[in-house]
Design a protein around this motif. Structure first.
Motif, PDB file in Angstrom:
ATOM      1  N   VAL A   1       0.857  -1.181   0.000  1.00  0.00           N
ATOM      2  CA  VAL A   1       0.000   0.000   0.000  1.00  0.00           C
ATOM      3  C   VAL A   1       0.893   1.232   0.000  1.00  0.00           C
ATOM      4  N   LEU A   2       0.731   2.074  -1.003  1.00  0.00           N
ATOM      5  CA  LEU A   2       1.561   3.266  -1.157  1.00  0.00           C
ATOM      6  C   LEU A   2       0.719   4.504  -0.883  1.00  0.00           C
ATOM      7  N   HIS A   3       0.870   5.054   0.308  1.00  0.00           N
ATOM      8  CA  HIS A   3       0.233   6.334   0.612  1.00  0.00           C
ATOM      9  C   HIS A   3       1.106   7.408  -0.016  1.00  0.00           C
ATOM     10  N   ASP A   4       0.552   8.148  -0.968  1.00  0.00           N
ATOM     11  CA  ASP A   4       1.417   8.929  -1.846  1.00  0.00           C
ATOM     12  C   ASP A   4       1.900  10.245  -1.266  1.00  0.00           C
ATOM     13  N   GLY A   5       1.457  10.660  -0.105  1.00  0.00           N
ATOM     14  CA  GLY A   5       1.966  11.896   0.477  1.00  0.00           C
ATOM     15  C   GLY A   5       1.593  13.135  -0.303  1.00  0.00           C
ATOM     16  N   GLY A   6       0.488  13.093  -1.042  1.00  0.00           N
ATOM     17  CA  GLY A   6       0.061  14.266  -1.807  1.00  0.00           C
ATOM     18  C   GLY A   6       0.539  14.185  -3.235  1.00  0.00           C
ATOM     19  N   SER A   7       1.599  14.929  -3.568  1.00  0.00           N
ATOM     20  CA  SER A   7       2.112  14.940  -4.934  1.00  0.00           C
ATOM     21  C   SER A   7       3.357  14.088  -5.081  1.00  0.00           C
ATOM     22  N   LYS A   8       3.707  13.333  -4.049  1.00  0.00           N
ATOM     23  CA  LYS A   8       4.927  12.540  -4.084  1.00  0.00           C
ATOM     24  C   LYS A   8       4.641  11.153  -3.544  1.00  0.00           C
ATOM     25  N   GLY A   9       5.451  10.191  -3.946  1.00  0.00           N
ATOM     26  CA  GLY A   9       5.259   8.843  -3.458  1.00  0.00           C
ATOM     27  C   GLY A   9       5.431   7.845  -4.574  1.00  0.00           C
ATOM     28  N   GLY A  10       4.730   6.721  -4.490  1.00  0.00           N
ATOM     29  CA  GLY A  10       4.822   5.719  -5.522  1.00  0.00           C
ATOM     30  C   GLY A  10       6.123   4.944  -5.463  1.00  0.00           C
ATOM     31  N   ALA A  11       6.442   4.269  -6.574  1.00  0.00           N
ATOM     32  CA  ALA A  11       7.591   3.368  -6.606  1.00  0.00           C
ATOM     33  C   ALA A  11       8.408   3.589  -7.864  1.00  0.00           C
ATOM     34  N   PHE A  12       9.724   3.392  -7.742  1.00  0.00           N
ATOM     35  CA  PHE A  12      10.617   3.459  -8.897  1.00  0.00           C
ATOM     36  C   PHE A  12      11.657   2.360  -8.745  1.00  0.00           C
ATOM     37  N   SER A  13      11.921   1.656  -9.843  1.00  0.00           N
ATOM     38  CA  SER A  13      12.884   0.565  -9.821  1.00  0.00           C
ATOM     39  C   SER A  13      13.795   0.652 -11.032  1.00  0.00           C
ATOM     40  N   ASN A  14      15.069   0.268 -10.838  1.00  0.00           N
ATOM     41  CA  ASN A  14      16.014   0.234 -11.952  1.00  0.00           C
ATOM     42  C   ASN A  14      15.843  -1.009 -12.817  1.00  0.00           C
ATOM     43  N   GLU A  15      15.046  -1.962 -12.371  1.00  0.00           N
ATOM     44  CA  GLU A  15      14.636  -3.102 -13.187  1.00  0.00           C
ATOM     45  C   GLU A  15      13.142  -3.298 -12.959  1.00  0.00           C
ATOM     46  N   SER A  16      12.575  -4.337 -13.543  1.00  0.00           N
ATOM     47  CA  SER A  16      11.126  -4.483 -13.511  1.00  0.00           C
ATOM     48  C   SER A  16      10.617  -4.842 -12.120  1.00  0.00           C
ATOM     49  N   MET A  17       9.327  -4.624 -11.916  1.00  0.00           N
ATOM     50  CA  MET A  17       8.646  -4.967 -10.675  1.00  0.00           C
ATOM     51  C   MET A  17       7.443  -5.832 -11.026  1.00  0.00           C
ATOM     52  N   ASN A  18       7.255  -6.898 -10.283  1.00  0.00           N
ATOM     53  CA  ASN A  18       6.203  -7.851 -10.608  1.00  0.00           C
ATOM     54  C   ASN A  18       5.324  -8.070  -9.387  1.00  0.00           C
ATOM     55  N   ALA A  19       4.059  -7.722  -9.512  1.00  0.00           N
ATOM     56  CA  ALA A  19       3.135  -7.899  -8.398  1.00  0.00           C
ATOM     57  C   ALA A  19       2.736  -9.350  -8.212  1.00  0.00           C
ATOM     58  N   GLY A  20       3.030 -10.211  -9.200  1.00  0.00           N
ATOM     59  CA  GLY A  20       2.653 -11.612  -9.079  1.00  0.00           C
ATOM     60  C   GLY A  20       1.171 -11.747  -8.804  1.00  0.00           C
ATOM     61  N   ASN A  21       0.819 -12.568  -7.811  1.00  0.00           N
ATOM     62  CA  ASN A  21      -0.590 -12.687  -7.439  1.00  0.00           C
ATOM     63  C   ASN A  21      -0.906 -11.889  -6.184  1.00  0.00           C
TER      64      ASN A  21
END
Length: 506
Positions: A200-220
């Motif tokens: 769960v990513l509470h975005d803090g208003g205009s900032k937040g989320g996720a960044f990765s230098n390779e892929s991200m997989n939510a799977g199931n």
């Protein structure tokens, strides 16, 4: 000798001339004092406005997604007008404004040059330059001040050019989750296993989320933005081999490796994305020095309350009893044992004001010479963990029911856990294993985490897995992360708790 009347009249005339010259000199000095004082005050006002504008522009430049440079420029201009011309309507910055925007005010006597340098992958800055044509009002009255000031093609006579400038260092990577692996190509930096695993990513208003230098997989597993549909809902991955290619996905929902998750809003990309590369460089933030003494024995909390003070701990801290409480006073703690902390029950937390003074019969550890009588204003602490090797879980929470609550301190860059590197990047000393890096953080079981600062482990493969566990953290900076089981990592991201340097640098 009797002075003649002619001689007396001549001396009187000379006195009048000297008096007149003296009056002119005194008047000139007064004029210089008046104009000099006014120039000083004007420069002070301009500098205050430049400082406020640079900080506001730098902060707004990091709001994601950055759809237009007009956003930070408008924020800076609002602060400049608030400081220089209170009550005056602030002009609107055009939506097509570029990285540098120049505008004038009051018939060209003020010029503002605003520059957002957010294409630099090492650090982002925002620069404000204020120029002002200052009139010599007092000097003009007696015929002085014939200089001119030219600003943007406008010439002001009887004026001098004044300038104030300020540069702010912005929070370079304002993401709730940052995953840095860029050596094992096409590796899933985020892997989620288990249908009940949640991020769960509470975005803090205009900032937040996720960044990765390779892929991200939510799977199931499941990924949620809370609230959903705001500009902080960023899901961006840089693929070196396959997937989305070397272009970051900025959206109000998500953007991943050939898939769209979670389903928050329509996958709408915004441009421009001003960075000339999407790779996040490997950070190198200083590790705060330990100032307390060294405590060598192992410490087992099996019931009752224990009070710890800052310093170096060479033994393992173990807590297994649900009835035990470990209270840590503010400061820097460094744990150097191969298994530094193993927690399977009880409570471990930072001290609060009501923990002062320390009870007379309390079990106090490593507190000789430390202030335990009155609470300081800053109660934040940082825990530094030394990696033993590539595989040992130095910080392990397993089984039982453990509650951990820590608040960070700006003195330590708002980092709650600082995981040391085994060896420098690249390689990290673990090139024989995949995906390189250490495995210091391993949290499982029915733990409850309330970590308001950052888990800062740029070379660590962090493991969060548990049955019904709720892990509330402020920010995660890791090499990779695995989230599995029924656990929930709930990132209550707060931009004020960034472990990145911010503020004025010029």
């Amino acid at each position: 000798m009797i002075m003649s009347s002619y001689r007396r009249r001549k001396l009187a005339g000379q006195a009048l001339v000297i008096f007149a010259l003296a009056i002119m000199a005194i008047t000139g000095l007064l004029v210089i004092a008046v104009d000099g004082g006014s120039i000083y005050l004007d420069k002070r006002r301009m500098q205050n406005a430049a400082d406020a504008g640079a900080l506001a522009g730098g902060d707004a430049a990091e709001a994601l997604p950055l759809r237009s440079y007009s956003v930070p420029h408008q924020a800076a201009l609002n602060e400049i007008y608030h400081n220089l011309f209170p009550g005056t309507t602030v002009p609107t910055v055009p939506g097509a404004a570029g990285a540098t925007y120049t505008t004038t005010a009051f018939s060209g006597t003020y010029q503002f040059i605003l520059t957002a340098d957010v294409a630099n992958v090492q650090q982002d800055t925002y620069l404000v330059v204020i120029n002002h044509a200052y009139n010599f009002f007092a000097a003009q009255a007696i015929g002085f001040g014939s200089s001119t000031c030219i600003l943007g093609g406008t010439t002001t006579t009887n004026a001098v050019c004044l300038q104030a400038h300020a540069k702010a260092l912005a929070a370079t990577y304002p993401f709730a989750l940052i995953l840095l692996n860029d050596e094992i190509l096409n590796y899933e930096n985020l892997s989620m296993n288990g249908s009940n695993a949640k991020l769960v990513l509470h975005d803090g208003g205009s900032k937040g989320g996720a960044f990765s230098n390779e892929s991200m997989n939510a799977g199931n597993g499941s990924i949620y933005f809370n609230p959903c549909g705001t500009s902080g809902d960023l899901w961006a991955a840089n693929e070196s081999v396959a997937g989305t290619g070397n272009i970051p996905g900025h959206s109000w929902g998500h953007y991943g490796d050939g898939a769209t998750y979670p389903t928050c809003t329509a996958n709408t990309l915004y441009t421009p994305y001003p960075k000339n590369t999407v790779k996040i460089p490997f950070p190198s933030y200083p590790e705060p020095a330990v100032t307390g003494p060294t405590y060598s024995p192992a410490l087992t909390a099996s019931g009752g309350t224990y009070y710890l003070c800052p310093g170096t701990y060479q033994g393992t801290l173990s807590e297994s009893s649900p009835g035990s409480t470990v209270i840590m006073y503010p400061g820097v703690y460094r744990f150097t044992a191969p298994i530094a902390m193993t927690l399977t029950g009880g409570t471990i937390r930072g001290a609060v004001a009501t923990d002062y003074p320390i009870p007379g019969a309390a079990v106090a550890i490593n507190c000789t010479g430390y202030n335990t009588s009155s609470a300081p204003a800053d109660l934040g602490l940082i825990i530094e963990l030394k990696a033993a090797d590539c595989t040992t879980n130095t910080f392990k929470v397993a089984g039982g029911s453990t509650t951990i609550t820590f608040r960070p301190s700006p003195r330590y860059n708002n980092i709650s856990f600082y995981i040391e590197l085994l060896a420098p990047y690249p390689g990290l000393g673990c090139s024989s294993s995949t995906p390189n890096g250490t495995h210091v953080v391993n949290i499982s079981g029915s733990a409850s985490l309330n970590i308001y600062g950052a888990f800062y482990g740029p070379g660590d493969n962090m493991f969060f897995c548990g049955n019904g566990a709720g892990y509330g953290v402020g920010q995660i900076v890791a090499w990779t992360m695995i989230l599995c089981g029924n656990g929930t990592v709930d990132e209550h991201y707060n931009p004020a708790y960034l472990p990145y340097f911010r503020g004025l640098i010029q």
